[in-house]
Design a protein around this motif. Structure first.
Motif, PDB file in Angstrom:
ATOM      1  N   MET A   1       0.544  -1.626   0.398  1.00  0.00           N
ATOM      2  CA  MET A   1       0.225  -0.081  -0.360  1.00  0.00           C
ATOM      3  C   MET A   1       0.275   0.950  -0.059  1.00  0.00           C
ATOM      4  N   SER A   2       0.573   2.727  -0.619  1.00  0.00           N
ATOM      5  CA  SER A   2       1.281   3.619  -0.816  1.00  0.00           C
ATOM      6  C   SER A   2      -0.097   4.965  -0.992  1.00  0.00           C
ATOM      7  N   LYS A   3      -0.052   5.711   0.155  1.00  0.00           N
ATOM      8  CA  LYS A   3      -0.722   6.766  -0.132  1.00  0.00           C
ATOM      9  C   LYS A   3      -0.237   8.257   0.463  1.00  0.00           C
ATOM     10  N   LEU A   4       0.607   8.575  -0.091  1.00  0.00           N
ATOM     11  CA  LEU A   4       1.078   9.968  -0.162  1.00  0.00           C
ATOM     12  C   LEU A   4       0.520  11.208  -0.349  1.00  0.00           C
ATOM     13  N   GLU A   5      -0.371  12.000   0.995  1.00  0.00           N
ATOM     14  CA  GLU A   5      -0.714  13.028   1.083  1.00  0.00           C
ATOM     15  C   GLU A   5      -0.208  14.288   1.345  1.00  0.00           C
ATOM     16  N   ILE A   6      -0.195  15.341   0.550  1.00  0.00           N
ATOM     17  CA  ILE A   6       0.743  16.377   1.600  1.00  0.00           C
ATOM     18  C   ILE A   6      -0.851  17.801   0.814  1.00  0.00           C
ATOM     19  N   THR A   7      -0.729  18.037   2.468  1.00  0.00           N
ATOM     20  CA  THR A   7      -1.746  19.007   2.923  1.00  0.00           C
ATOM     21  C   THR A   7      -0.836  20.492   3.174  1.00  0.00           C
ATOM     22  N   ASP A   8      -1.775  21.361   2.266  1.00  0.00           N
ATOM     23  CA  ASP A   8      -1.288  22.871   2.557  1.00  0.00           C
ATOM     24  C   ASP A   8       0.070  22.934   3.415  1.00  0.00           C
ATOM     25  N   LEU A  28      -1.189  17.937  -2.465  1.00  0.00           N
ATOM     26  CA  LEU A  28      -1.665  17.022  -3.716  1.00  0.00           C
ATOM     27  C   LEU A  28      -1.569  15.890  -2.689  1.00  0.00           C
ATOM     28  N   THR A  29      -2.463  14.977  -3.739  1.00  0.00           N
ATOM     29  CA  THR A  29      -2.653  13.297  -3.206  1.00  0.00           C
ATOM     30  C   THR A  29      -1.532  12.023  -4.178  1.00  0.00           C
ATOM     31  N   ILE A  30      -1.573  11.473  -3.567  1.00  0.00           N
ATOM     32  CA  ILE A  30      -0.695   9.959  -4.746  1.00  0.00           C
ATOM     33  C   ILE A  30      -1.364   9.159  -4.001  1.00  0.00           C
ATOM     34  N   ASN A  31      -2.338   8.228  -4.747  1.00  0.00           N
ATOM     35  CA  ASN A  31      -3.058   6.955  -4.711  1.00  0.00           C
ATOM     36  C   ASN A  31      -1.879   6.513  -4.986  1.00  0.00           C
ATOM     37  N   GLU A  32      -2.352   5.244  -4.234  1.00  0.00           N
ATOM     38  CA  GLU A  32      -1.419   3.547  -4.663  1.00  0.00           C
ATOM     39  C   GLU A  32      -1.779   3.636  -5.683  1.00  0.00           C
ATOM     40  N   GLY A  33      -0.902   3.309  -7.290  1.00  0.00           N
ATOM     41  CA  GLY A  33      -0.324   2.563  -8.071  1.00  0.00           C
ATOM     42  C   GLY A  33      -1.189   4.643  -8.867  1.00  0.00           C
ATOM     43  N   GLU A  34      -0.867   5.244  -8.769  1.00  0.00           N
ATOM     44  CA  GLU A  34      -1.021   6.238  -9.066  1.00  0.00           C
ATOM     45  C   GLU A  34       0.658   7.126  -9.931  1.00  0.00           C
ATOM     46  N   THR A  35       0.236   8.132 -10.763  1.00  0.00           N
ATOM     47  CA  THR A  35       1.640   8.579 -10.853  1.00  0.00           C
ATOM     48  C   THR A  35       1.547  10.387 -11.265  1.00  0.00           C
ATOM     49  N   VAL A  66       2.338  16.157   5.543  1.00  0.00           N
ATOM     50  CA  VAL A  66       2.626  15.281   4.602  1.00  0.00           C
ATOM     51  C   VAL A  66       2.823  13.009   5.345  1.00  0.00           C
ATOM     52  N   THR A  67       1.917  13.060   5.154  1.00  0.00           N
ATOM     53  CA  THR A  67       2.282  11.850   5.891  1.00  0.00           C
ATOM     54  C   THR A  67       1.680  10.321   4.304  1.00  0.00           C
ATOM     55  N   LEU A  68       2.221   9.339   4.828  1.00  0.00           N
ATOM     56  CA  LEU A  68       2.481   8.306   3.793  1.00  0.00           C
ATOM     57  C   LEU A  68       1.804   7.295   4.889  1.00  0.00           C
ATOM     58  N   ASP A  69       0.577   6.990   4.100  1.00  0.00           N
ATOM     59  CA  ASP A  69      -0.020   5.692   4.570  1.00  0.00           C
ATOM     60  C   ASP A  69       0.073   6.435   6.084  1.00  0.00           C
ATOM     61  N   GLY A  70      -0.827   7.249   6.218  1.00  0.00           N
ATOM     62  CA  GLY A  70      -0.692   8.391   7.406  1.00  0.00           C
ATOM     63  C   GLY A  70       0.020   8.190   8.719  1.00  0.00           C
ATOM     64  N   GLN A  71       1.237   7.781   8.506  1.00  0.00           N
ATOM     65  CA  GLN A  71       1.782   8.170   9.120  1.00  0.00           C
ATOM     66  C   GLN A  71       3.158   9.584   8.753  1.00  0.00           C
ATOM     67  N   ASP A  72       2.804  10.490   9.647  1.00  0.00           N
ATOM     68  CA  ASP A  72       3.544  11.498   9.721  1.00  0.00           C
ATOM     69  C   ASP A  72       5.128  11.523   8.995  1.00  0.00           C
ATOM     70  N   LEU A 163      15.954  -1.171  -6.431  1.00  0.00           N
ATOM     71  CA  LEU A 163      17.226  -2.666  -5.295  1.00  0.00           C
ATOM     72  C   LEU A 163      16.416  -1.802  -4.278  1.00  0.00           C
ATOM     73  N   LEU A 164      16.017  -0.900  -3.924  1.00  0.00           N
ATOM     74  CA  LEU A 164      15.736  -0.306  -1.827  1.00  0.00           C
ATOM     75  C   LEU A 164      14.563  -0.461  -2.353  1.00  0.00           C
ATOM     76  N   ASP A 165      13.283   0.010  -3.598  1.00  0.00           N
ATOM     77  CA  ASP A 165      11.633  -1.245  -3.488  1.00  0.00           C
ATOM     78  C   ASP A 165      11.393  -0.124  -2.254  1.00  0.00           C
ATOM     79  N   PRO A 166      10.964   0.621  -2.845  1.00  0.00           N
ATOM     80  CA  PRO A 166      10.181   1.728  -2.005  1.00  0.00           C
ATOM     81  C   PRO A 166       8.785   1.453  -1.994  1.00  0.00           C
ATOM     82  N   LYS A 167       8.224   2.487  -1.357  1.00  0.00           N
ATOM     83  CA  LYS A 167       6.399   2.961  -2.009  1.00  0.00           C
ATOM     84  C   LYS A 167       6.570   3.849  -2.575  1.00  0.00           C
ATOM     85  N   VAL A 168       6.914   4.991  -2.268  1.00  0.00           N
ATOM     86  CA  VAL A 168       7.013   6.011  -3.064  1.00  0.00           C
ATOM     87  C   VAL A 168       7.913   7.167  -4.216  1.00  0.00           C
ATOM     88  N   ALA A 169       8.764   6.744  -4.947  1.00  0.00           N
ATOM     89  CA  ALA A 169       9.390   7.146  -6.098  1.00  0.00           C
ATOM     90  C   ALA A 169       9.470   8.901  -6.382  1.00  0.00           C
TER      91      ALA A 169
END
Length: 252
Positions: A1-8, A28-35, A66-72, A163-169
């Motif tokens: 799962m990956s959801k990057l939320e940037i708010t104000d 802006l919000t980047i949902n899982e599977g989005e570019t 800024v949160t990634l999967d709800g984490q600050d 190789l590092l295989d992150p959630k969000v690039a």
């Protein structure tokens, strides 16, 4: 799962004349599977957004979240952000003399995973990643970015991504300085990453040429530290044809 939320998001940088606000309320919000592609003129704050999310100490967050999967994300150190699943490919990768690519990659993988990868499988993984990016296996013995061509630096960044295989690039002008062959190789690497489940990509670029190979779900126009417009790939085509003039005038 990956959801990057940037708010104000508001960000300042220190100048000779005191703090200067660069980001002025980015959401802006980047949902899982989005570019998502961010395009905009020089000085609009595109790279500031990338480096602020990654935790560069030059930039001060003055507001927003800024949160990634709800984490600050903003409460985390740079290395903690990487372990949480964030990756930044830099516009100008720095040289690290005396540190081999092989040691750098294994150290980074160990830090992110919390344990060292098994050497036999790791060497195979590294050589495979380098080969897919048209880099010779002897490349791993060179010092990180020292004497690399522009194309080698950017291909090395994408090898790290694989190789590092992150959630969000977060890819900051990964296309700059690339000839057409290197651009295709880098784009193929990004597309391999995108095809995996649970990934998100934030692609910062000046030009539409990379978007011919990496098709975005959303395009954002960045002007004066904020999102001036958002749309589909057709927005990038409009920018290619007409430039940023109408957005600059609207912001004046």
């Amino acid at each position: 799962m990956s959801k990057l939320e940037i708010t104000d998001l508001h960000v300042t940088v220190e100048t000779e004349d005191g703090p200067k606000e660069i980001l002025k309320g980015v959401t802006l919000t980047i949902n899982e599977g989005e570019t998502h592609a961010i395009m905009g003129p020089n000085g609009s704050g595109k790279s500031t957004l990338a480096y602020s999310i990654a935790g560069h100490p030059k930039y001060t967050i003055t507001g927003g979240s800024v949160t990634l999967d709800g984490q600050d994300v903003l409460s985390l150190s740079v290395d903690e952000r990487a372990r949480a699943g964030m990756f930044l490919a830099m516009q100008y990768p720095v040289e690290v003399p005396g540190v081999s690519v092989a040691n750098f990659l294994r150290t980074a993988k160990t830090a992110i995973d919390g344990e060292a990868p098994k050497l036999r499988t790791w060497v195979k993984d590294v050589n495979g990643a380098l080969e897919r990016l048209n880099l010779d296996s002897t490349f791993s013995q060179r010092s990180v970015n020292e004497g690399f061509s522009g194309g080698e630096k950017k291909r090395h960044e994408i090898a790290q991504l694989e190789l590092l295989d992150p959630k969000v690039a977060i890819l900051d002008e990964t296309d700059s300085g690339l000839d057409i062959d290197a651009l295709k190789i880098v784009s193929e690497g990004v597309n391999r990453f995108r095809r995996q489940d649970g990934k998100g990509v934030l692609l910062i670029t000046h030009y539409t040429r990379i978007l011919r190979y990496i098709e975005p779900d959303v395009v954002h126009v960045f002007v004066d530290g904020k999102v001036a417009a958002s749309g589909g790939k057709e927005l990038a085509d409009e920018l290619e044809a007409e430039g940023y003039d109408k957005y600059l005038k609207a912001n004046a």
